[in-house]
Structures are given as C-alpha cells and as structure tokens.
Design a protein around this motif. Structure first.
Motif, PDB file in Angstrom:
ATOM      1  N   ARG A 125     -20.919   7.149  63.166  1.00  0.00           N
ATOM      2  CA  ARG A 125     -22.284   7.645  63.234  1.00  0.00           C
ATOM      3  C   ARG A 125     -22.908   7.318  64.590  1.00  0.00           C
ATOM      4  N   ASP A 126     -22.717   6.084  65.053  1.00  0.00           N
ATOM      5  CA  ASP A 126     -23.288   5.665  66.334  1.00  0.00           C
ATOM      6  C   ASP A 126     -22.651   6.433  67.493  1.00  0.00           C
ATOM      7  N   PHE A 127     -21.351   6.668  67.382  1.00  0.00           N
ATOM      8  CA  PHE A 127     -20.629   7.418  68.420  1.00  0.00           C
ATOM      9  C   PHE A 127     -21.182   8.848  68.498  1.00  0.00           C
ATOM     10  N   ILE A 128     -21.341   9.482  67.340  1.00  0.00           N
ATOM     11  CA  ILE A 128     -21.857  10.854  67.283  1.00  0.00           C
ATOM     12  C   ILE A 128     -23.280  10.911  67.818  1.00  0.00           C
ATOM     13  N   TYR A 129     -24.082   9.927  67.441  1.00  0.00           N
ATOM     14  CA  TYR A 129     -25.464   9.885  67.903  1.00  0.00           C
ATOM     15  C   TYR A 129     -25.538   9.744  69.423  1.00  0.00           C
ATOM     16  N   GLU A 130     -24.709   8.864  69.960  1.00  0.00           N
ATOM     17  CA  GLU A 130     -24.694   8.641  71.408  1.00  0.00           C
ATOM     18  C   GLU A 130     -24.318   9.911  72.156  1.00  0.00           C
ATOM     19  N   LYS A 131     -23.354  10.667  71.614  1.00  0.00           N
ATOM     20  CA  LYS A 131     -22.830  11.833  72.315  1.00  0.00           C
ATOM     21  C   LYS A 131     -23.628  13.115  72.080  1.00  0.00           C
ATOM     22  N   SER A 132     -24.302  13.234  70.939  1.00  0.00           N
ATOM     23  CA  SER A 132     -24.934  14.509  70.599  1.00  0.00           C
ATOM     24  C   SER A 132     -26.400  14.408  70.204  1.00  0.00           C
ATOM     25  N   GLY A 133     -26.876  13.204  69.870  1.00  0.00           N
ATOM     26  CA  GLY A 133     -28.237  13.055  69.371  1.00  0.00           C
ATOM     27  C   GLY A 133     -28.367  13.317  67.887  1.00  0.00           C
ATOM     28  N   ILE A 134     -27.307  13.798  67.249  1.00  0.00           N
ATOM     29  CA  ILE A 134     -27.317  14.063  65.811  1.00  0.00           C
ATOM     30  C   ILE A 134     -27.124  12.744  65.072  1.00  0.00           C
ATOM     31  N   PHE A 135     -27.982  12.488  64.096  1.00  0.00           N
ATOM     32  CA  PHE A 135     -27.961  11.205  63.402  1.00  0.00           C
ATOM     33  C   PHE A 135     -27.708  11.400  61.914  1.00  0.00           C
ATOM     34  N   PHE A 136     -26.681  10.747  61.401  1.00  0.00           N
ATOM     35  CA  PHE A 136     -26.346  10.805  59.981  1.00  0.00           C
ATOM     36  C   PHE A 136     -26.879   9.552  59.280  1.00  0.00           C
ATOM     37  N   GLU A 137     -27.842   9.763  58.383  1.00  0.00           N
ATOM     38  CA  GLU A 137     -28.335   8.655  57.564  1.00  0.00           C
ATOM     39  C   GLU A 137     -27.212   8.153  56.653  1.00  0.00           C
ATOM     40  N   ALA A 138     -27.362   6.918  56.163  1.00  0.00           N
ATOM     41  CA  ALA A 138     -26.339   6.346  55.273  1.00  0.00           C
ATOM     42  C   ALA A 138     -26.120   7.225  54.038  1.00  0.00           C
ATOM     43  N   SER A 139     -27.182   7.877  53.589  1.00  0.00           N
ATOM     44  CA  SER A 139     -27.067   8.741  52.403  1.00  0.00           C
ATOM     45  C   SER A 139     -26.233   9.989  52.672  1.00  0.00           C
ATOM     46  N   LYS A 140     -25.951  10.278  53.964  1.00  0.00           N
ATOM     47  CA  LYS A 140     -25.169  11.466  54.333  1.00  0.00           C
ATOM     48  C   LYS A 140     -23.721  11.115  54.682  1.00  0.00           C
ATOM     49  N   LYS A 141     -23.305   9.915  54.290  1.00  0.00           N
ATOM     50  CA  LYS A 141     -21.925   9.496  54.582  1.00  0.00           C
ATOM     51  C   LYS A 141     -20.914  10.482  54.003  1.00  0.00           C
ATOM     52  N   TYR A 142     -21.172  10.936  52.778  1.00  0.00           N
ATOM     53  CA  TYR A 142     -20.262  11.881  52.122  1.00  0.00           C
ATOM     54  C   TYR A 142     -20.158  13.182  52.922  1.00  0.00           C
ATOM     55  N   LEU A 143     -21.269  13.588  53.547  1.00  0.00           N
ATOM     56  CA  LEU A 143     -21.303  14.825  54.314  1.00  0.00           C
ATOM     57  C   LEU A 143     -20.434  14.704  55.562  1.00  0.00           C
ATOM     58  N   LEU A 144     -20.531  13.562  56.226  1.00  0.00           N
ATOM     59  CA  LEU A 144     -19.711  13.324  57.407  1.00  0.00           C
ATOM     60  C   LEU A 144     -18.233  13.278  57.025  1.00  0.00           C
ATOM     61  N   GLU A 145     -17.933  12.640  55.897  1.00  0.00           N
ATOM     62  CA  GLU A 145     -16.545  12.618  55.405  1.00  0.00           C
ATOM     63  C   GLU A 145     -16.015  14.030  55.221  1.00  0.00           C
ATOM     64  N   ASN A 146     -16.797  14.869  54.556  1.00  0.00           N
ATOM     65  CA  ASN A 146     -16.357  16.241  54.300  1.00  0.00           C
ATOM     66  C   ASN A 146     -16.135  17.021  55.589  1.00  0.00           C
ATOM     67  N   LYS A 147     -17.024  16.831  56.535  1.00  0.00           N
ATOM     68  CA  LYS A 147     -16.952  17.593  57.772  1.00  0.00           C
ATOM     69  C   LYS A 147     -15.765  17.185  58.644  1.00  0.00           C
TER      70      LYS A 147
END
Length: 268
Positions: free
Chosen positions: A13-35
């Motif tokens: 999540r931190d890596f993605i945020y640093e590179k793109s500004g997109i932030f995944f809340e903890a509640s969206k962990k499942y979404l990041l897994e799927n993607k």
C-alpha cells in the motif's frame, strides 16, 4: 494463492501510494488482493511478498501495476450536464483568446476527451477552437484510447445521429472517426509526479473527474495546489466528478454554481 499478510499489505500500500498517490485503506485489502492476484500468476511468482520484491527491482513493472489498480469504467457524455457547462465556459473564455487548451487529466480509454471534441464540433464545426490534451497513468488504457474502438455500453448515451456522424459502425463495434481522433493528443502522465505535471503547460479547462477519490488528503492537496499554482490559467475552470468536492482542502479555487452543474474557477 495465500491471503496477503497484513504487513505485506501495508508495504505494498505504501509503495503504491508513493508511486501513484492512490491510497488503499485497510478495509480495501481484499480489493488490492483481487487486483494483483492475476498479475502475480502471470509472472509465476509465489505470493504478494514476491511481487513487492519484483516491483522494487523491476521498475518497468510499475506500468503493469498501474494498469491493475486503476478503475476504468466510463462512457461517452458521462454526466452530460457537465459537458453543457463546459460549452458555456468555453464560450466565455473564447472572448479572451482565440483558442483554448483543454486537459482531460485521467482520460482512461478515451471516452472523455473524444466527448469534448464531439461537443465542440457540434457547436463550432470541425475546426474546433481548442487543443485537447488527454493523459492517464495507465499505458494499457491509453493504447485503447488511441485505437478509438468501443462497444455498445460506451455509446449508450449517444443518439443515432451522433453515432452515425462521429463513428464508423460495424455490428456492435464503434470506431471513432479520424477527424475526431486527430484532435486529441494522448500522453502517459502521473498526477503526483512533479516533473510530469510541469510538462503539461498552461491550461484553460481541466477535467479531473473521479480521480481524487482514490487519493488521500495529502495527495489531493498536492495535485490541487499544483493545478492552481502552475497549470490553470487565470479565469480557467476545473471540473471534478459530479459527486466530488474539494471543499475540505485549502484552495483559492472558487466554486461556481451553474444551473446544470458545478465547476471550480481560478479568479486570482
């Protein structure tokens, strides 16, 4: 594939945020897994930790990461009331200069910038008084945008006359005609990369619809500040998504209430 470890989720999540500004809340962990699961399988990696290591070593994988995590649901003349307001502000701005610079700042597969061209052509003819820049972080959707080929869903809001006028139609496939396509310049661009944003130049009208919702407040503030200070011309307009607001940010942009929709204006 095993579930993503919470610690690895935070690192990814931190890596993605640093590179793109997109932030995944903890509640969206499942979404990041799927993607990311599909990409991990394609690379024949073991798990999400392996993928994080891969990202840290192979910088070119960033583009595949951006393709995986961005959402690209759109269609022509989405929120048509905003397009009506766009034509109003274009008329207003053309009293000050003969040609405008317009930026579709997260153009996805191209429906938005082509919509702007069609709307302008319907009012001004094929020699539109605007230069259209369209950008996205995802190379994959930019390639689709450049191809200009769409399905029935993408054109669901268009009349038969508009379809016939601006598309080559074959069965259920709609290909944007070249005289529309040639009015748009596409570029890959990261909205939180200062170098990328500095290359945009001065713009009169910006469409930044349904993008800031994926950023946290820090990234939103950074992008809006850059737009206000360095990109948007005086008296220029910023359009956000129909349900978006930047009222909680510190900005001098003025909210303007048109009858059809809202827009933000730079008055200083």
């Amino acid at each position: 594939m095993p579930e993503m470890d919470p610690e690895i989720f935070e690192k990814l999540r931190d890596f993605i945020y640093e590179k793109s500004g997109i932030f995944f809340e903890a509640s969206k962990k499942y979404l990041l897994e799927n993607k990311l699961s599909k990409r991990i399988l394609e690379l024949k990696l073991r798990d999400f930790e392996d993928y994080l290591r891969f990202l840290q070593v192979r910088k070119e994988e960033l583009y595949n990461l951006f393709d995986a995590i961005t959402i690209n649901e759109t269609y022509f003349f989405r929120h048509a009331q905003q397009i009506e307001v766009f034509l109003i502000v274009v008329g207003e701005l053309l009293k000050q200069k003969p040609i405008l610079n317009v930026w579709s700042a997260a153009c996805s597969s191209g429906e938005e910038p082509y919509t702007l061209v069609i709307a302008l052509m319907e009012k001004y003819g094929q020699q539109i008084p605007a230069r259209i820049l369209a950008s996205d972080i995802s190379i994959e959707v930019l390639e689709k945008a450049k191809s200009g080929i769409y399905n029935e869903y993408a054109v669901k809001e268009l009349t038969s006359a508009i379809k016939q006028k601006y598309f080559d139609i074959e069965k259920n496939t709609y290909k944007i005609k070249d005289f529309v396509k040639n009015k748009v310049m596409f570029r890959q661009l990261n909205l939180i990369d200062d170098k990328d944003l500095s290359s945009v130049g001065k713009i009169d009208v910006i469409f930044l619809r349904n993008v800031l919702i994926y950023f946290n407040n820090e990234s939103r503030q950074k992008v809006v500040d850059k737009i206000y200070n360095d990109i948007l011309n005086k008296n220029g307009y910023l359009f956000l998504g129909a349900t978006e607001s930047i009222s909680r940010l510190n900005t001098k942009l003025k909210l303007v209430h048109f009858r059809q929709a809202l827009a933000y204006k730079k008055e200083d």
